[in-house]
Write an enzyme that holds these catalytic residues in place. Structure first.
Site, mmCIF file in Angstrom:
data_model
loop_
_atom_site.group_PDB
_atom_site.id
_atom_site.type_symbol
_atom_site.label_atom_id
_atom_site.label_comp_id
_atom_site.label_asym_id
_atom_site.label_seq_id
_atom_site.Cartn_x
_atom_site.Cartn_y
_atom_site.Cartn_z
ATOM 1 N N ASP A 83 0.828 -1.207 0.000
ATOM 2 C CA ASP A 83 0.000 0.000 0.000
ATOM 3 C C ASP A 83 0.860 1.252 0.000
ATOM 4 O O ASP A 83 2.055 1.230 0.343
ATOM 5 C CB ASP A 83 -0.948 0.004 1.202
ATOM 6 C CG ASP A 83 -0.213 -0.113 2.545
ATOM 7 O OD1 ASP A 83 0.791 -0.858 2.616
ATOM 8 O OD2 ASP A 83 -0.635 0.525 3.513
ATOM 9 N N GLU A 145 -0.028 -1.589 5.704
ATOM 10 C CA GLU A 145 1.015 -1.194 6.644
ATOM 11 C C GLU A 145 0.904 0.284 7.002
ATOM 12 O O GLU A 145 1.223 0.682 8.128
ATOM 13 C CB GLU A 145 2.397 -1.486 6.023
ATOM 14 C CG GLU A 145 3.570 -1.280 6.963
ATOM 15 C CD GLU A 145 4.131 0.148 6.952
ATOM 16 O OE1 GLU A 145 4.971 0.465 7.823
ATOM 17 O OE2 GLU A 145 3.734 0.948 6.083
#
Length: 384
Positions: A83, A145
């Site tokens: 991400d 994350e």
């Protein structure tokens, strides 16, 4: 199919950048990461990795990827998150979702933090696909994350992957990192009673109660900073930042509700549960009144502080391969989660942290070949 049918490193990075995977606490900005996961899965399957896609519970558009080459009870993990953070489109000189090469740099959202690590890890792995590995090589790609660490938490819950060593390719400028601080973010909400400002007896001010609570929090911060120091960090003490505050609605009304959001960054060796308990007790002692109540709520799940012993085998090998002594960083990573799975863990990647979360994020081309060689050295040491 074989390694020669794979896209080149640059083409892989181009496709990863072109697959948006923004992770955000704002639901309007939050995206899935399955496009990135599916690309990585296809490439690694082509190389002969055994590919496992792990959907994130309750979020079908998000997943982790565990790709394994070889067999054994140990092994080496190259880990990264798929991400990115949100972006300010009007501050980019080029399209953040199109890889641009200029000034000996690759520009694009996630180029440094940290999609750029995956093509480099794949390039390193290509040299070993036809070799007999004594221990497996695992490429691990996680979800979320940048926000909840949901991907890493899911791995710990499932108890996978099983390996002995892990390298997380966050941007560290080709230097091994063996320590970082933890992260706790909380909201303190105080409820009083609104009333006309002409007479304090008409209500109970949540703002005045918050004033006392803030003083107690800052006093506790000073005590923690006297109690805990670690010279291995640039900022040697735990930090606590009062980030934002909201409360009240008009100057002629007693404030009935206020909220403070704050961030605590503890050092390794500071137990999170004990810190939270101490904080709650101090607030309980400082917030008084029949008409006053409070709640302390986590804004995100805790990320524990991380430390890999300086004498661990992985640290020593990484120091030799990079030519740098292991250091510490201020930002948090998925390292403590991989440690919980029983792995010696370091953070080591090609990018620079000052490029992370910035407009015109880039990865310097001069970092790519050295990072490939470092990863090949690690594979040779721990998998052959």
């Amino acid at each position: 199919m074989n390694a020669r049918t794979l896209p080149s490193l640059q083409q892989q990075l181009q496709q990863l950048i072109a697959s948006p995977s923004v992770s955000a606490t704002n639901p309007k900005l939050d995206m899935g990461n399955r496009g990135v996961i599916d690309l990585l899965a296809a490439w690694l399957d082509t190389l002969g990795f055994e590919v496992q896609i792990m959907p994130i519970e309750g979020q079908p558009h998000k997943a982790n990827l565990i790709a394994t080459l070889g067999r054994g009870d140990g092994g080496l993990v190259f880990a990264g998150h798929t991400d990115t953070v949100p972006y300010d489109d009007n501050r980019w000189q080029s399209d953040p979702f199109k890889l641009s090469e200029r000034d000996n740099r690759f520009y694009g959202l996630g180029s440094t933090d940290m999609k750029g690590f995956f093509p480099i890890a794949i390039e390193a792995a290509k040299a070993f696909v036809d070799k007999s590995l004594r221990q497996p090589l695992i490429i691990l790609a996680t979800a979320d994350e940048e926000t909840s660490m949901a991907g890493a938490r899911a791995l710990v819950k499932a108890g996978i992957p099983k390996a002995r060593y892990a390298v997380i390719g966050e941007p560290t400028g080709l230097k091994p990192i063996r320590m970082h601080k933890g992260m706790m973010m909380h909201a303190l909400r105080i409820t009083g009673q609104a009333g006309h400002s002409s007479n304090p007896a008409y209500g109970a001010s949540a703002l005045e109660a918050m004033h006392g609570a803030m003083g107690e929090i800052l006093k506790l911060r000073s005590e923690w900073q006297e109690r805990y120091q670690n010279p291995g960090f640039a900022v040697q003490v735990p930090t606590l930042n009062l980030g934002c505050i909201h409360g009240g609605d008009n100057p002629n009304r007693i404030c009935g509700h206020t909220e403070l959001q704050f961030d605590l960054r503890p050092l390794p060796g500071m137990p999170m549960q004990e810190l939270r308990g101490e904080l709650h007790q101090r607030l309980k002692n400082s917030i008084h009144g029949e008409k006053i109540s409070f709640e302390l709520e986590p804004l995100i799940g805790d990320v524990e502080a991380y430390e890999e012993p300086a004498q661990s085998e992985l640290v020593k090998v990484a120091e030799k391969l990079t030519g740098h002594s292991a250091e510490s960083v201020a930002f948090a990573t998925e390292a403590p989660f991989l440690q919980k799975l029983g792995m010696q863990t370091i953070v080591l990647g090609p990018g620079d942290i000052d490029q992370a979360h910035q407009p015109d994020e880039f990865l310097g081309l001069e970092r790519i070949d050295p990072m490939v060689e470092i990863l090949r050295g690690l594979i040779g040491r721990f998998c052959l």
